[in-house]
Each structure stands twice: as C-alpha cells, then as structure tokens.
Design a protein around this motif. Structure first.
Motif, PDB file in Angstrom:
ATOM      1  N   UNK A  67       0.853  -1.205   0.000  1.00  0.00           N
ATOM      2  CA  UNK A  67       0.000   0.000   0.000  1.00  0.00           C
ATOM      3  C   UNK A  67       0.886   1.251   0.000  1.00  0.00           C
ATOM      4  N   UNK A  68       1.887   1.258   0.852  1.00  0.00           N
ATOM      5  CA  UNK A  68       2.785   2.423   0.932  1.00  0.00           C
ATOM      6  C   UNK A  68       3.521   2.633  -0.392  1.00  0.00           C
ATOM      7  N   UNK A  69       4.013   1.541  -0.955  1.00  0.00           N
ATOM      8  CA  UNK A  69       4.725   1.644  -2.239  1.00  0.00           C
ATOM      9  C   UNK A  69       3.785   2.162  -3.331  1.00  0.00           C
ATOM     10  N   UNK A  70       2.546   1.684  -3.315  1.00  0.00           N
ATOM     11  CA  UNK A  70       1.575   2.124  -4.309  1.00  0.00           C
ATOM     12  C   UNK A  70       1.273   3.615  -4.153  1.00  0.00           C
ATOM     13  N   UNK A  71       1.118   4.074  -2.933  1.00  0.00           N
ATOM     14  CA  UNK A  71       0.819   5.494  -2.691  1.00  0.00           C
ATOM     15  C   UNK A  71       1.935   6.400  -3.209  1.00  0.00           C
ATOM     16  N   UNK A  72       3.180   5.916  -3.064  1.00  0.00           N
ATOM     17  CA  UNK A  72       4.320   6.730  -3.481  1.00  0.00           C
ATOM     18  C   UNK A  72       4.395   6.874  -5.003  1.00  0.00           C
ATOM     19  N   UNK A  73       4.022   5.820  -5.713  1.00  0.00           N
ATOM     20  CA  UNK A  73       4.189   5.859  -7.175  1.00  0.00           C
ATOM     21  C   UNK A  73       2.864   5.965  -7.930  1.00  0.00           C
ATOM     22  N   UNK A  75       0.769   8.372  -8.653  1.00  0.00           N
ATOM     23  CA  UNK A  75       0.585   9.483  -9.596  1.00  0.00           C
ATOM     24  C   UNK A  75       1.416   9.323 -10.865  1.00  0.00           C
ATOM     25  N   UNK A  76       2.479   8.543 -10.766  1.00  0.00           N
ATOM     26  CA  UNK A  76       3.352   8.391 -11.934  1.00  0.00           C
ATOM     27  C   UNK A  76       2.987   7.184 -12.795  1.00  0.00           C
ATOM     28  N   UNK A  77       2.077   6.350 -12.317  1.00  0.00           N
ATOM     29  CA  UNK A  77       1.720   5.121 -13.044  1.00  0.00           C
ATOM     30  C   UNK A  77       0.670   5.381 -14.120  1.00  0.00           C
ATOM     31  N   UNK A  78       0.783   4.606 -15.180  1.00  0.00           N
ATOM     32  CA  UNK A  78      -0.238   4.622 -16.214  1.00  0.00           C
ATOM     33  C   UNK A  78      -1.461   3.889 -15.653  1.00  0.00           C
ATOM     34  N   UNK A  79      -2.600   4.097 -16.255  1.00  0.00           N
ATOM     35  CA  UNK A  79      -3.857   3.507 -15.779  1.00  0.00           C
ATOM     36  C   UNK A  79      -3.777   1.977 -15.730  1.00  0.00           C
ATOM     37  N   UNK A  85      -1.375  -2.991 -10.029  1.00  0.00           N
ATOM     38  CA  UNK A  85      -0.944  -2.837  -8.629  1.00  0.00           C
ATOM     39  C   UNK A  85      -2.136  -2.988  -7.666  1.00  0.00           C
ATOM     40  N   UNK A  86      -3.267  -2.416  -8.037  1.00  0.00           N
ATOM     41  CA  UNK A  86      -4.465  -2.526  -7.195  1.00  0.00           C
ATOM     42  C   UNK A  86      -4.905  -3.992  -7.093  1.00  0.00           C
ATOM     43  N   UNK A  87      -4.807  -4.715  -8.192  1.00  0.00           N
ATOM     44  CA  UNK A  87      -5.141  -6.150  -8.170  1.00  0.00           C
ATOM     45  C   UNK A  87      -4.192  -6.935  -7.277  1.00  0.00           C
TER      46      UNK A  87
END
Length: 167
Positions: A67-73, A75-79, A85-87
């Motif tokens: 979750x923390x790693x996802x929050x950090x990146x 905004x920079x990820x493509x849809x 990542x959410x999956x």
C-alpha cells in the motif's frame, strides 16, 4: 390354556428382570482438565497459535508495504499499471481475510489432534471401570441435560484414580 398364559407372563417378567441396565456418569471435562498431559497440550496449542499469528503478521507487513509503495508511485503510473498494482494489493487482502477466517479452524483441528491421545486414555479407563463394575452405559455429565444424577453412579473419581490423577 391358563397355564400357558401364566407361563408366558412369568417368562416375560423374568426376562425384564434379567435385562436391567446399570447406567453411570462421568465428568469427562473435569477429568481431562486434571490430566497432567493437558498442560503440554495447552502449551502446544498456544505455540501453534503464535506461529499462525506470526505468519499473519508477515502478511500484514507485506500488505502495508504494498500500500505504501503504491501510494508513493500512484501518480506516476499509467492507468493499466495502476490496475495491476491494485489487483496485487487486492490479492494480498483476500489472502489475509482467508487466513484470518481459517485461523480458528486450523487451531481447532490442531487442538483435536493433540487431544486425541488423551481422549483414548480416558476412554480406556472408563471402559475398564464400566466392564469391571457391570455398567451397561456411561454418560458424560457435560453437554447433556440431566434432571437428576445419583452420585452413587458417578465414576469420575474412579476414572481419575485409574489414571493416577489426584484431585
């Protein structure tokens, strides 16, 4: 004819007299709680519970890290990458929920496994006393609703003595 009927009635009365049952009771939970082996069983169950808890803590840390790693990146990820990542996070979340749900079942299974030798030992003592004293049935006083139990037929103390357990 009257002689035959009288003979049949006499035989029926005699057969009822010989087929009497002797029913006893035993407090199996009380005896099990006093068995010295029970301390080891409790220790083993607690140890297994701690193992499960530590496994769950590892999953929880992994979940938090993702979750923390996802929050950090985020905004920079493509849809498409975001969905991936959410999956991944959802899969870990599902694993944690399943683990939590199965935890109590796993502990109960392990408890039953550890208790099996104690139940066998208790059952052997009960059977030996029942046969020696002519009981046709021994009922457990726990889990049954009895309106009355005569203490003269309670073999709990005899079972404890047979197993070498002091009150």
């Amino acid at each position: 004819m009257k002689l035959k009927i009288t003979l049949i009635v006499a035989l029926l009365i005699a057969s009822f007299g010989f087929s009497q049952t002797k029913v006893g009771t035993v407090d199996t939970d009380f005896v099990m709680g006093k068995m010295p082996e029970m301390k080891e069983v409790i220790t083993r169950i607690n140890s297994y519970g701690k193992q499960l808890d530590s496994s769950f803590q590892v999953k929880a840390k992994d979940y938090s890290a993702k979750i923390e790693a996802f929050k950090k990146i985020e905004k920079t990820l493509k849809e498409e990458d975001k969905k991936k990542k959410i999956n991944e996070i959802a899969v870990v979340e599902q694993e944690m929920a399943k683990f939590r749900k199965n935890g109590s079942t796993l502990i109960q299974l392990r408890r039953d496994e550890f208790m099996k030798p104690l139940y066998k030992k208790l059952n052997a003592a009960i059977q030996e006393i029942a046969k020696a004293e002519g009981y046709t049935q021994i009922l457990s006083t726990r889990g049954n609703d009895f309106a009355y139990i005569d203490d003269r037929f309670d073999i709990t103390n005899k079972v404890m003595a047979k197993l070498g357990i002091k009150e």
